[in-house]
Design a protein around this motif. Structure first.
Motif, short mmCIF file in Angstrom:
data_model
loop_
_atom_site.label_atom_id
_atom_site.label_comp_id
_atom_site.label_asym_id
_atom_site.label_seq_id
_atom_site.Cartn_x
_atom_site.Cartn_y
_atom_site.Cartn_z
N LEU A 86 0.82 -1.21 0.00
CA LEU A 86 0.00 0.00 0.00
C LEU A 86 0.86 1.26 0.00
CD1 LEU A 86 -2.74 -1.06 2.57
CD2 LEU A 86 -3.09 -0.63 0.14
N ALA A 89 2.03 1.74 -3.50
CA ALA A 89 0.93 2.14 -4.38
C ALA A 89 0.53 3.58 -4.16
CB ALA A 89 -0.26 1.22 -4.15
N GLU A 90 0.49 4.02 -2.90
CA GLU A 90 0.09 5.39 -2.62
C GLU A 90 1.13 6.39 -3.08
OE1 GLU A 90 -1.47 6.13 1.26
OE2 GLU A 90 -2.62 4.26 1.30
N ASP A 93 0.69 6.86 -6.70
CA ASP A 93 -0.44 7.74 -7.03
C ASP A 93 0.01 9.19 -7.14
OD1 ASP A 93 -2.24 5.68 -7.10
OD2 ASP A 93 -2.91 5.94 -5.03
N HIS A 101 -5.10 9.67 -1.46
CA HIS A 101 -5.52 8.29 -1.65
C HIS A 101 -6.32 7.87 -0.42
CE1 HIS A 101 -4.20 3.89 -2.72
NE2 HIS A 101 -5.50 4.02 -2.59
N ARG A 103 -8.56 4.64 1.29
CA ARG A 103 -8.97 3.23 1.24
C ARG A 103 -10.25 3.09 2.05
NH1 ARG A 103 -3.64 1.42 4.01
NH2 ARG A 103 -4.18 3.38 5.01
N TRP A 105 -13.45 0.65 3.08
CA TRP A 105 -14.06 -0.67 3.16
C TRP A 105 -15.50 -0.49 3.60
CZ3 TRP A 105 -10.79 -5.35 5.17
CH2 TRP A 105 -9.58 -5.40 4.47
N ARG A 130 -7.69 9.60 -5.27
CA ARG A 130 -7.94 8.21 -5.68
C ARG A 130 -8.63 7.47 -4.54
NH1 ARG A 130 -5.59 4.21 -9.11
NH2 ARG A 130 -5.69 2.13 -8.17
N ASP A 132 -9.92 3.69 -3.30
CA ASP A 132 -9.98 2.23 -3.43
C ASP A 132 -11.09 1.73 -2.53
OD1 ASP A 132 -7.91 2.12 -5.22
OD2 ASP A 132 -6.37 1.73 -3.70
N GLU A 134 -13.45 -1.57 -1.11
CA GLU A 134 -13.47 -3.02 -0.93
C GLU A 134 -14.69 -3.42 -0.12
OE1 GLU A 134 -10.49 -6.55 0.71
OE2 GLU A 134 -9.67 -4.65 -0.05
#
Length: 310
Positions: A86, A89-90, A93, A101, A103, A105, A130, A132, A134
């Motif tokens: 993570l 990935a961040e 970005d 970013h 995340r 859930w 961004r 994400d 889930e």
């Protein structure tokens, strides 16, 4: 004396190797997956056990098995590896022009009923952030937010949420769904206890909705006769349309298929049929600027948080 692990003596190559060995049940296979020589892999594992101060693997000619200490170690190893991925990935970005970013859930109810429109609007207003998303069970969502795997979580009220700051998100009405040919379809409203003589279609084990209806059946002193268990609200409505049983679903999740699938939604008179979805984030870690912006966007207005009416 309690063993304290020195982080400088544990690297990500060793953590990845240990996880691969546990998952494959073989040091040879784990070494191959990590592109290491068998001797180098064995040495790394022995040094990892020495650093941990405990035996993590039991070795035999059949392969390896994980000790109780090893089970704890692999859970933390996976979390660390996920966190590192993570992290990469961040940072990527930002190199691609994103300013943040988040995340998120959320449980099935939130993703099915409320979040699509809200998130579409958020991304239109904040194209530089961004997101994400889930889908997970409510209990797993709380743990992920607490452990830092998710920044924000949307979950059902009643889920233990120690360590989280919790805000109301939306109100959710649950109904009894049945085929129009089912005896229950004649009722305009009904108590859940009066439905328990019929077969039920439900979600898979672990869902907050299944736990809620199972607890209600127990409180009524009768078993919940689960005939079919599926993974989604859409699959539930299909099974109910096929007359395999009745089910309890959020009204918003089934309203659009009532006519096409010849289904009837019957109001439940039980107080628990009106439940609240919550928005939570860690009370111990500060939110990023992007996550703070999303929290403000997700906060309900009085109109959006009001209970549905028929």
């Amino acid at each position: 004396m309690k063993t304290v692990i020195n982080p400088a003596r544990v690297d990500f190559v060793t953590l990845r190797l240990f996880s691969a060995v546990v998952q494959s049940g073989s040091i040879t296979k784990g070494a191959a997956q990590c592109h290491l020589a068998l001797s180098a892999a064995s040495r790394r594992l022995s040094e990892f056990e020495a650093t941990a101060g405990a035996q993590l693997l039991e070795r035999s000619v059949q392969g390896v098995t994980v000790t109780p200490a090893g089970h704890v170690a692999v859970q933390h190893a996976i979390r660390l590896l996920q966190g590192f991925e993570l992290f990469g990935a961040e940072l990527a970005d930002f190199s691609e022009g994103y300013r943040g970013h988040v995340r998120l859930w959320a449980n099935m109810s939130a993703l099915t009923e409320f979040l699509p429109a809200v998130l579409w609007n958020f991304m239109e207003l904040q194209p530089g952030i961004r997101v994400d998303i889930e889908e997970q069970l409510s209990g797993d969502i709380v743990r992920a937010v607490r452990d830092g795997l998710a920044d924000l979580g949307v979950f059902a009220e009643g889920t233990p949420a120690d360590g989280l700051t919790v805000l109301p998100f939306r109100d959710d009405e649950l109904v009894l769904l049945c085929s129009k040919s089912h005896p229950m379809a004649k009722a305009k409203k009904i108590a859940f206890a009066d439905c328990l003589e019929h077969d039920f279609v439900g979600l898979n084990r672990g869902s907050s909705l299944l736990e809620l209806t199972s607890r209600a059946a127990t409180d009524a002193g009768r078993p919940l006769r689960l005939r079919v268990q599926v993974r989604s609200f859409d699959a539930m409505s299909q099974m109910i349309a096929a007359r395999l049983g009745v089910g309890v679903l959020p009204l918003a999740a089934c309203q659009e298929v009532l006519g096409p699938r010849k289904l009837k939604a019957v109001r439940l008179t039980d107080a628990w049929a009106h439940r609240r979805l919550l928005l939570g984030y860690s009370a111990e870690r500060p939110l990023s600027a992007a996550a703070r912006v999303m929290v403000e966007h997700l906060r309900p207005t009085q109109e959006s948080c009001s209970r549905s009416t028929w």
